[in-house]
Design a protein around this motif. Structure first.
Motif, PDB file in Angstrom:
ATOM      1  N   LEU A  33       0.708  -1.343  -0.044  1.00 50.03           N
ATOM      2  CA  LEU A  33       0.046  -0.024   0.146  1.00 50.03           C
ATOM      3  C   LEU A  33       1.051   1.159  -0.044  1.00 50.03           C
ATOM      4  CD1 LEU A  33      -2.555  -1.011   2.796  1.00 50.03           C
ATOM      5  CD2 LEU A  33      -3.077  -1.123   0.337  1.00 50.03           C
ATOM      6  N   ILE A  34       1.933   1.162   0.324  1.00 49.20           N
ATOM      7  CA  ILE A  34       2.822   2.447   0.649  1.00 49.20           C
ATOM      8  C   ILE A  34       3.151   3.404  -0.703  1.00 49.20           C
ATOM      9  CG2 ILE A  34       5.173   1.553   0.412  1.00 49.20           C
ATOM     10  CD1 ILE A  34       3.958   3.587   3.082  1.00 49.20           C
ATOM     11  N   ALA A  35       3.005   2.714  -1.937  1.00 50.10           N
ATOM     12  CA  ALA A  35       3.310   3.566  -3.088  1.00 50.10           C
ATOM     13  C   ALA A  35       2.375   4.623  -3.164  1.00 50.10           C
ATOM     14  CB  ALA A  35       3.333   2.652  -4.292  1.00 50.10           C
ATOM     15  N   GLN A  36       1.166   4.417  -2.572  1.00 51.29           N
ATOM     16  CA  GLN A  36      -0.171   5.160  -2.439  1.00 51.29           C
ATOM     17  C   GLN A  36      -0.165   5.864  -0.962  1.00 51.29           C
ATOM     18  OE1 GLN A  36      -1.963   6.424  -4.913  1.00 51.29           O
ATOM     19  NE2 GLN A  36      -0.917   5.141  -6.135  1.00 51.29           N
ATOM     20  N   SER A  37      -0.245   5.182  -0.070  1.00 52.78           N
ATOM     21  CA  SER A  37      -0.396   5.716   1.282  1.00 52.78           C
ATOM     22  C   SER A  37       0.899   6.773   1.721  1.00 52.78           C
ATOM     23  CB  SER A  37      -0.554   4.673   2.179  1.00 52.78           C
ATOM     24  OG  SER A  37       0.579   3.793   2.577  1.00 52.78           O
ATOM     25  N   GLY A  38       2.092   6.364   1.168  1.00 55.06           N
ATOM     26  CA  GLY A  38       3.063   7.096   1.591  1.00 55.06           C
ATOM     27  C   GLY A  38       3.082   8.769   1.068  1.00 55.06           C
ATOM     28  N   ARG A  39       2.183   8.919   0.170  1.00 61.48           N
ATOM     29  CA  ARG A  39       2.102  10.359  -0.248  1.00 61.48           C
ATOM     30  C   ARG A  39       1.254  11.202   0.804  1.00 61.48           C
ATOM     31  NH1 ARG A  39       2.514   9.862  -5.869  1.00 61.48           N
ATOM     32  NH2 ARG A  39       2.778   7.383  -6.171  1.00 61.48           N
ATOM     33  N   TRP A  40       0.165  10.318   1.546  1.00 57.30           N
ATOM     34  CA  TRP A  40      -0.667  11.272   2.429  1.00 57.30           C
ATOM     35  C   TRP A  40      -0.525  10.775   3.817  1.00 57.30           C
ATOM     36  CZ3 TRP A  40      -4.241   7.775   3.423  1.00 57.30           C
ATOM     37  CH2 TRP A  40      -4.653   6.752   2.473  1.00 57.30           C
ATOM     38  N   LEU A  41       0.327   9.983   4.302  1.00 53.56           N
ATOM     39  CA  LEU A  41       0.291   9.518   5.626  1.00 53.56           C
ATOM     40  C   LEU A  41       0.583  10.792   6.592  1.00 53.56           C
ATOM     41  CD1 LEU A  41       2.024   6.194   5.632  1.00 53.56           C
ATOM     42  CD2 LEU A  41       0.085   6.651   6.951  1.00 53.56           C
ATOM     43  N   ALA A  42       1.517  11.739   6.096  1.00 54.64           N
ATOM     44  CA  ALA A  42       1.810  12.924   6.879  1.00 54.64           C
ATOM     45  C   ALA A  42       0.310  13.624   7.066  1.00 54.64           C
ATOM     46  CB  ALA A  42       2.687  13.926   5.945  1.00 54.64           C
ATOM     47  N   ARG A  43      -0.499  13.836   6.279  1.00 57.25           N
ATOM     48  CA  ARG A  43      -1.952  14.273   6.396  1.00 57.25           C
ATOM     49  C   ARG A  43      -2.538  13.782   7.674  1.00 57.25           C
ATOM     50  NH1 ARG A  43      -4.478  15.229   1.052  1.00 57.25           N
ATOM     51  NH2 ARG A  43      -2.208  14.702   0.097  1.00 57.25           N
ATOM     52  N   LEU A  44      -2.721  12.355   7.486  1.00 59.25           N
ATOM     53  CA  LEU A  44      -3.385  11.545   8.317  1.00 59.25           C
ATOM     54  C   LEU A  44      -2.816  11.741   9.829  1.00 59.25           C
ATOM     55  CD1 LEU A  44      -5.439   9.018   8.734  1.00 59.25           C
ATOM     56  CD2 LEU A  44      -3.589   7.591   8.281  1.00 59.25           C
ATOM     57  N   ASP A  45      -1.493  11.865   9.589  1.00 60.46           N
ATOM     58  CA  ASP A  45      -0.989  12.139  10.959  1.00 60.46           C
ATOM     59  C   ASP A  45      -1.102  13.318  11.782  1.00 60.46           C
ATOM     60  OD1 ASP A  45       2.528  12.155  12.363  1.00 60.46           O
ATOM     61  OD2 ASP A  45       1.089  10.507  12.805  1.00 60.46           O
ATOM     62  N   ILE A  46      -1.367  14.408  10.904  1.00 57.95           N
ATOM     63  CA  ILE A  46      -1.906  15.679  11.451  1.00 57.95           C
ATOM     64  C   ILE A  46      -3.238  15.236  12.286  1.00 57.95           C
ATOM     65  CG2 ILE A  46      -2.896  17.702  10.926  1.00 57.95           C
ATOM     66  CD1 ILE A  46      -1.129  17.999   8.469  1.00 57.95           C
ATOM     67  N   GLY A  47      -4.234  14.548  11.738  1.00 50.98           N
ATOM     68  CA  GLY A  47      -5.445  13.909  12.505  1.00 50.98           C
ATOM     69  C   GLY A  47      -4.859  13.406  13.748  1.00 50.98           C
ATOM     70  N   VAL A  48      -3.917  12.503  13.985  1.00 52.54           N
ATOM     71  CA  VAL A  48      -3.481  11.871  15.005  1.00 52.54           C
ATOM     72  C   VAL A  48      -3.078  13.033  16.069  1.00 52.54           C
ATOM     73  CG1 VAL A  48      -1.641  10.406  15.902  1.00 52.54           C
ATOM     74  CG2 VAL A  48      -2.585   9.741  13.957  1.00 52.54           C
ATOM     75  N   ALA A  49      -2.286  13.923  15.605  1.00 56.31           N
ATOM     76  CA  ALA A  49      -1.834  14.973  16.606  1.00 56.31           C
ATOM     77  C   ALA A  49      -2.988  15.674  17.151  1.00 56.31           C
ATOM     78  CB  ALA A  49      -0.940  15.759  15.873  1.00 56.31           C
ATOM     79  N   ILE A  50      -3.840  16.074  16.353  1.00 59.88           N
ATOM     80  CA  ILE A  50      -5.176  16.657  16.877  1.00 59.88           C
ATOM     81  C   ILE A  50      -5.943  15.703  17.773  1.00 59.88           C
ATOM     82  CG2 ILE A  50      -7.487  17.700  16.102  1.00 59.88           C
ATOM     83  CD1 ILE A  50      -6.143  18.614  13.574  1.00 59.88           C
ATOM     84  N   ALA A  51      -6.039  14.732  17.643  1.00 57.48           N
ATOM     85  CA  ALA A  51      -6.862  13.520  18.448  1.00 57.48           C
ATOM     86  C   ALA A  51      -6.164  13.476  19.641  1.00 57.48           C
ATOM     87  CB  ALA A  51      -7.018  12.295  17.658  1.00 57.48           C
ATOM     88  N   ALA A  52      -4.808  13.420  19.517  1.00 54.89           N
ATOM     89  CA  ALA A  52      -4.018  13.147  20.966  1.00 54.89           C
ATOM     90  C   ALA A  52      -3.988  14.388  21.880  1.00 54.89           C
ATOM     91  CB  ALA A  52      -2.451  13.042  20.493  1.00 54.89           C
ATOM     92  N   VAL A  53      -4.024  15.506  21.213  1.00 52.19           N
ATOM     93  CA  VAL A  53      -4.505  16.726  21.985  1.00 52.19           C
ATOM     94  C   VAL A  53      -5.757  16.884  22.727  1.00 52.19           C
ATOM     95  CG1 VAL A  53      -4.613  19.478  21.876  1.00 52.19           C
ATOM     96  CG2 VAL A  53      -2.672  18.311  20.659  1.00 52.19           C
ATOM     97  N   ALA A  54      -6.608  16.345  21.907  1.00 51.60           N
ATOM     98  CA  ALA A  54      -8.016  16.238  22.496  1.00 51.60           C
ATOM     99  C   ALA A  54      -8.207  15.247  23.514  1.00 51.60           C
ATOM    100  CB  ALA A  54      -9.054  15.885  21.139  1.00 51.60           C
ATOM    101  N   VAL A  55      -7.475  14.067  23.399  1.00 51.28           N
ATOM    102  CA  VAL A  55      -7.451  12.852  24.408  1.00 51.28           C
ATOM    103  C   VAL A  55      -6.812  13.672  25.778  1.00 51.28           C
ATOM    104  CG1 VAL A  55      -6.340  10.865  25.339  1.00 51.28           C
ATOM    105  CG2 VAL A  55      -7.453  10.896  23.051  1.00 51.28           C
ATOM    106  N   LEU A  56      -5.797  14.218  25.331  1.00 48.60           N
ATOM    107  CA  LEU A  56      -5.012  14.982  26.793  1.00 48.60           C
ATOM    108  C   LEU A  56      -6.056  16.047  27.274  1.00 48.60           C
ATOM    109  CD1 LEU A  56      -2.341  15.138  28.512  1.00 48.60           C
ATOM    110  CD2 LEU A  56      -1.636  16.745  26.768  1.00 48.60           C
ATOM    111  N   SER A  57      -6.472  17.005  26.686  1.00 49.89           N
ATOM    112  CA  SER A  57      -7.288  18.093  27.034  1.00 49.89           C
ATOM    113  C   SER A  57      -8.584  17.372  27.779  1.00 49.89           C
ATOM    114  CB  SER A  57      -7.878  18.715  25.969  1.00 49.89           C
ATOM    115  OG  SER A  57      -6.988  19.125  25.081  1.00 49.89           O
ATOM    116  N   SER A  58      -9.452  16.329  27.397  1.00 50.38           N
ATOM    117  CA  SER A  58     -10.573  15.951  27.772  1.00 50.38           C
ATOM    118  C   SER A  58     -10.184  15.076  29.053  1.00 50.38           C
ATOM    119  CB  SER A  58     -11.236  14.920  26.851  1.00 50.38           C
ATOM    120  OG  SER A  58     -10.386  13.753  26.407  1.00 50.38           O
TER     121      SER A  58
END
Ligand code: HEM
Length: 150
Positions: A33-58
């Motif tokens: 899958l990486i030939a495709q997913s490698g292009r946008w994993l960085a964007r998915l990872d922004i979602g991980v960062a936002i969710a992590a801040v939300a877990v910590l805040s909650s």
């Protein structure tokens, strides 16, 4: 009680979002899958960062404004262990994040870029370690909820 229930609900929503997004990263970190997913994993990872801040805040909101009050958590070793594991997971996520950003840049420079197998394997290993450590957090959560200590 309504505030405590609302904070608990928000904490669960944030946890579901965070775990789902990290699981998605793990699922996409595969040679097929990486030939495709490698292009946008960085964007998915922004979602991980936002969710992590939300877990910590909650989670902090539950500790400060929840039914028990900050005094219950301030010196609670289970609470400290929970935050400690959460911080460890956050630190472990830095390496894959930097890797995803490098891949995204490489794909922008050359759409036919090939992700090196060793980099893919290492990024996947870090994400899998994160997921295994995250399993401890609900355990600490239910222990605190039932006033259980180490
Ligand atoms: C992915 C990370 C996390 C997971 C999976 C998680 C999981 C849980 C679960 C399942 C509960 C409910 C336990 C129950 O009612 O039986 C809970 C409660 C709680 N969590 Fe988290 N949590 C996470 C991160 C955090 C963080 C980072 C903090 C603090 C900064 C935190 C603070 C709390 C507090 C204060 C409670 C209430 C405990 C009580 O009822 O006394 N959580 N968590």
């Amino acid at each position: 009680m309504l505030l405590d229930a609302t904070l608990a609900y928000l904490h669960f929503l944030c946890i579901i979002a965070l775990v789902s997004l990290i699981l998605a990263e793990a699922a996409l970190l595969r040679p097929a899958l990486i030939a495709q997913s490698g292009r946008w994993l960085a964007r998915l990872d922004i979602g991980v960062a936002i969710a992590a801040v939300a877990v910590l805040s909650s989670g902090l909101s539950r500790a400060v404004w929840g039914a028990k009050g900050w005094g219950y958590y301030a010196h609670n070793p289970v609470f400290h262990a929970k935050i400690g594991v959460f911080v460890l997971v956050a630190l472990l996520s830095i390496m894959p994040t930097l890797q995803f950003i490098r891949w995204a840049k490489a794909f922008r420079r050359d759409p036919a870029y090939m992700v090196p197998a060793a980099e893919l394997k290492r990024a996947r290993r870090y994400v899998m370690i994160e997921l295994h450590l995250l399993v401890l957090l609900p355990l600490f959560g239910v222990m605190m909820a039932r006033d259980l200590h180490f």
